[in-house]
Motif scaffolding. Sequence first.
Motif, PDB file in Angstrom:
ATOM      1  N   THR A 190       2.111   0.334  -7.603  1.00 29.61           N
ATOM      2  CA  THR A 190       2.538   0.112  -6.216  1.00 29.61           C
ATOM      3  C   THR A 190       3.606  -0.978  -6.211  1.00 29.61           C
ATOM      4  O   THR A 190       3.706  -1.763  -7.159  1.00 29.61           O
ATOM      5  CB  THR A 190       1.364  -0.321  -5.313  1.00 29.61           C
ATOM      6  OG1 THR A 190       0.972  -1.658  -5.652  1.00 29.61           O
ATOM      7  CG2 THR A 190       0.162   0.612  -5.468  1.00 29.61           C
ATOM      8  N   ARG A 191       4.383  -1.017  -5.154  1.00 29.45           N
ATOM      9  CA  ARG A 191       5.477  -2.001  -5.077  1.00 29.45           C
ATOM     10  C   ARG A 191       4.947  -3.428  -5.140  1.00 29.45           C
ATOM     11  O   ARG A 191       5.564  -4.308  -5.738  1.00 29.45           O
ATOM     12  CB  ARG A 191       6.269  -1.799  -3.783  1.00 29.45           C
ATOM     13  CG  ARG A 191       7.029  -0.490  -3.705  1.00 29.45           C
ATOM     14  CD  ARG A 191       7.992  -0.468  -2.524  1.00 29.45           C
ATOM     15  NE  ARG A 191       8.626   0.832  -2.390  1.00 29.45           N
ATOM     16  CZ  ARG A 191       8.258   1.748  -1.515  1.00 29.45           C
ATOM     17  NH1 ARG A 191       7.246   1.506  -0.692  1.00 29.45           N
ATOM     18  NH2 ARG A 191       8.875   2.910  -1.450  1.00 29.45           N
ATOM     19  N   VAL A 218      -1.421  -0.857 -12.100  1.00 31.01           N
ATOM     20  CA  VAL A 218      -2.855  -1.116 -11.911  1.00 31.01           C
ATOM     21  C   VAL A 218      -3.625  -0.248 -12.889  1.00 31.01           C
ATOM     22  O   VAL A 218      -3.452   0.977 -12.920  1.00 31.01           O
ATOM     23  CB  VAL A 218      -3.291  -0.801 -10.464  1.00 31.01           C
ATOM     24  CG1 VAL A 218      -4.796  -1.000 -10.307  1.00 31.01           C
ATOM     25  CG2 VAL A 218      -2.532  -1.681  -9.473  1.00 31.01           C
ATOM     26  N   LYS A 219      -4.490  -0.872 -13.705  1.00 32.22           N
ATOM     27  CA  LYS A 219      -5.292  -0.165 -14.690  1.00 32.22           C
ATOM     28  C   LYS A 219      -6.777  -0.368 -14.404  1.00 32.22           C
ATOM     29  O   LYS A 219      -7.171  -1.348 -13.774  1.00 32.22           O
ATOM     30  CB  LYS A 219      -4.974  -0.676 -16.108  1.00 32.22           C
ATOM     31  CG  LYS A 219      -3.522  -0.514 -16.531  1.00 32.22           C
ATOM     32  CD  LYS A 219      -3.307  -1.082 -17.928  1.00 32.22           C
ATOM     33  CE  LYS A 219      -1.864  -0.949 -18.371  1.00 32.22           C
ATOM     34  NZ  LYS A 219      -1.645  -1.519 -19.722  1.00 32.22           N
ATOM     35  N   ALA A 220      -7.569   0.559 -14.918  1.00 28.10           N
ATOM     36  CA  ALA A 220      -9.017   0.405 -14.814  1.00 28.10           C
ATOM     37  C   ALA A 220      -9.468  -0.748 -15.700  1.00 28.10           C
ATOM     38  O   ALA A 220      -8.929  -0.969 -16.779  1.00 28.10           O
ATOM     39  CB  ALA A 220      -9.716   1.699 -15.237  1.00 28.10           C
ATOM     40  N   ARG A 221     -10.494  -1.492 -15.222  1.00 27.67           N
ATOM     41  CA  ARG A 221     -10.955  -2.667 -15.955  1.00 27.67           C
ATOM     42  C   ARG A 221     -12.251  -2.436 -16.724  1.00 27.67           C
ATOM     43  O   ARG A 221     -12.654  -3.290 -17.526  1.00 27.67           O
ATOM     44  CB  ARG A 221     -11.149  -3.833 -14.979  1.00 27.67           C
ATOM     45  CG  ARG A 221      -9.865  -4.272 -14.299  1.00 27.67           C
ATOM     46  CD  ARG A 221     -10.105  -5.478 -13.421  1.00 27.67           C
ATOM     47  NE  ARG A 221      -8.878  -5.934 -12.776  1.00 27.67           N
ATOM     48  CZ  ARG A 221      -8.799  -6.996 -11.983  1.00 27.67           C
ATOM     49  NH1 ARG A 221      -9.897  -7.704 -11.734  1.00 27.67           N
ATOM     50  NH2 ARG A 221      -7.658  -7.346 -11.432  1.00 27.67           N
ATOM     51  N   ASN A 222     -12.939  -1.341 -16.466  1.00 27.65           N
ATOM     52  CA  ASN A 222     -14.163  -1.046 -17.205  1.00 27.65           C
ATOM     53  C   ASN A 222     -14.366   0.468 -17.219  1.00 27.65           C
ATOM     54  O   ASN A 222     -13.593   1.219 -16.611  1.00 27.65           O
ATOM     55  CB  ASN A 222     -15.373  -1.790 -16.624  1.00 27.65           C
ATOM     56  CG  ASN A 222     -15.613  -1.455 -15.163  1.00 27.65           C
ATOM     57  OD1 ASN A 222     -15.748  -0.285 -14.785  1.00 27.65           O
ATOM     58  ND2 ASN A 222     -15.687  -2.478 -14.315  1.00 27.65           N
ATOM     59  N   ALA A 227      -3.094  -5.182  -0.084  1.00 27.00           N
ATOM     60  CA  ALA A 227      -2.552  -4.233  -1.063  1.00 27.00           C
ATOM     61  C   ALA A 227      -1.082  -3.929  -0.840  1.00 27.00           C
ATOM     62  O   ALA A 227      -0.390  -3.510  -1.777  1.00 27.00           O
ATOM     63  CB  ALA A 227      -3.361  -2.939  -1.029  1.00 27.00           C
ATOM     64  N   VAL A 228      -0.596  -4.115   0.370  1.00 25.79           N
ATOM     65  CA  VAL A 228       0.812  -3.783   0.646  1.00 25.79           C
ATOM     66  C   VAL A 228       1.694  -5.017   0.730  1.00 25.79           C
ATOM     67  O   VAL A 228       2.907  -4.893   0.905  1.00 25.79           O
ATOM     68  CB  VAL A 228       0.942  -2.933   1.930  1.00 25.79           C
ATOM     69  CG1 VAL A 228       0.194  -1.624   1.784  1.00 25.79           C
ATOM     70  CG2 VAL A 228       0.464  -3.703   3.166  1.00 25.79           C
ATOM     71  N   GLY A 229       1.094  -6.217   0.628  1.00 22.43           N
ATOM     72  CA  GLY A 229       1.899  -7.423   0.595  1.00 22.43           C
ATOM     73  C   GLY A 229       1.791  -8.322   1.801  1.00 22.43           C
ATOM     74  O   GLY A 229       2.569  -9.267   1.930  1.00 22.43           O
ATOM     75  N   GLY A 230       0.845  -8.045   2.699  1.00 23.95           N
ATOM     76  CA  GLY A 230       0.635  -8.954   3.816  1.00 23.95           C
ATOM     77  C   GLY A 230       0.573  -8.252   5.159  1.00 23.95           C
ATOM     78  O   GLY A 230       0.856  -7.053   5.294  1.00 23.95           O
ATOM     79  N   VAL A 231       0.203  -9.022   6.174  1.00 22.24           N
ATOM     80  CA  VAL A 231      -0.011  -8.487   7.517  1.00 22.24           C
ATOM     81  C   VAL A 231       1.272  -7.917   8.114  1.00 22.24           C
ATOM     82  O   VAL A 231       1.265  -6.830   8.715  1.00 22.24           O
ATOM     83  CB  VAL A 231      -0.595  -9.584   8.428  1.00 22.24           C
ATOM     84  CG1 VAL A 231      -0.647  -9.115   9.891  1.00 22.24           C
ATOM     85  CG2 VAL A 231      -1.993  -9.983   7.954  1.00 22.24           C
ATOM     86  N   GLU A 232       2.386  -8.600   7.944  1.00 24.22           N
ATOM     87  CA  GLU A 232       3.631  -8.150   8.578  1.00 24.22           C
ATOM     88  C   GLU A 232       4.147  -6.860   7.938  1.00 24.22           C
ATOM     89  O   GLU A 232       4.708  -6.005   8.629  1.00 24.22           O
ATOM     90  CB  GLU A 232       4.686  -9.260   8.521  1.00 24.22           C
ATOM     91  CG  GLU A 232       4.352 -10.457   9.387  1.00 24.22           C
ATOM     92  CD  GLU A 232       3.989 -10.052  10.819  1.00 24.22           C
ATOM     93  OE1 GLU A 232       4.733  -9.243  11.423  1.00 24.22           O
ATOM     94  OE2 GLU A 232       2.959 -10.532  11.323  1.00 24.22           O
ATOM     95  N   ILE A 233       3.968  -6.726   6.638  1.00 26.95           N
ATOM     96  CA  ILE A 233       4.367  -5.473   5.995  1.00 26.95           C
ATOM     97  C   ILE A 233       3.487  -4.337   6.482  1.00 26.95           C
ATOM     98  O   ILE A 233       3.968  -3.221   6.749  1.00 26.95           O
ATOM     99  CB  ILE A 233       4.305  -5.606   4.467  1.00 26.95           C
ATOM    100  CG1 ILE A 233       5.346  -6.629   3.986  1.00 26.95           C
ATOM    101  CG2 ILE A 233       4.543  -4.251   3.792  1.00 26.95           C
ATOM    102  CD1 ILE A 233       5.326  -6.872   2.491  1.00 26.95           C
TER     103      ILE A 233
END
Length: 396
Positions: A190-191, A196-200, A284-290
């Motif tokens: 994502t931007r 992002v990878k799986a951790r387990n 996840a998208v970078g904040g409330v305003e985004i």
Amino acid sequence: MKRVLVDTNILLDGFKINSGYKYVVLSHVNRELDKHKVHGDGELKYKSRNAVRFIENNIDNFEFDIKDYNVTFDNSFDNNYTDNKIIQACLDNGYSLCTHDLLLKQKARMYGIELVEANEAENKETYTGVRELTFNDEQMSVIYEQPQLNLYDLKKNEYLLIKNRIGEYVDKFKWNGEQLVPVKWKKVSTRFFGDVKARNKRQELLFDLLQDKNITVKACFGRFGSGKDYCMITHAVSMLENGLTDKIVFCRNQIPLQNAPESGFRKGDNFDKMIEFAMPLADAVGGVEILRYMVEKGQVELQDLSRIRGRDIKNSILYVTEFQNNSSEHARLLLGRVGENSQLWLNGDIRQTDREIFIHNSGIETIKKLAGNELYGQVTLDKTERSKTASLAELI
């Protein structure tokens, strides 16, 4: 009085005492519980402590067999394999057997050992979407040579995690209704978060589920901090950014935290009223305003559950978080909103239910009734990945 040998997994999961039984605990079970208390992950440590306490609180219903059994019922079987020692103990003493291990059940039936089912009425985590089994080399060879055999009674889209004798994960499969297929997953981007990878291992199964285009109802349940929203939202945002879906409809039943006062009436438009419940998506998208910009562009919709009736949601991901605060009626309502080219994604933790009504009338337990349907998939996460500090919550 019937004497029932209880396997370690039964004690870890918990069961209701039957006053007509005397429950037998082998020495190896005590050793395994002790090992799990020290070396297990957070939940395993918690379950092991509970199991020891459960035995102590019901000590009159238990007896202990400290004999170290040698396997003599079949010379071809490994004398060091715990399951074989269990079979030997049952044969020598006339014990019945109580276990969740399907392989052990099959072997017990071969030798005429009576099986006793644990009372699972108190166990809300009945179907998890994931089966973990420990295999020896011979059992592993059957998997690879005859993948079309459903020896473990797996439901369609159910996952199988295989461990070796020392507890290491060695492989993972999914039953597609016809055969066991290897689990394949890939990282997403994502931007805001980048790769992002799986951790387990269980997150790897969840990645596979979220990337399966043929499954339209995708459920992820599990403890706090296990990555439910992190994995699901990053996938949903990645699909949005890559044009694989037109919109994310973020839906939640706005139930406040149990025993925490409500903050009262919230001024403003729908975005202002919903934003505090949609912060996982904002993060996840970078904040409330985004996120506000994405709402204005029609890429995201913040939807209160109370206003979703009558909707026909097309070409979208209907994303429902904190699903433990939903009823059976809510589950059916949400399924009925999924229109053409849309999917329903759900996550929650039944242990974090904030209203007693949702314990007795559970949307999570209702949605699990779809287990085995070709359009339904589920993964239950069992490891806290948020931080070492967050995992301390499992110890209190």
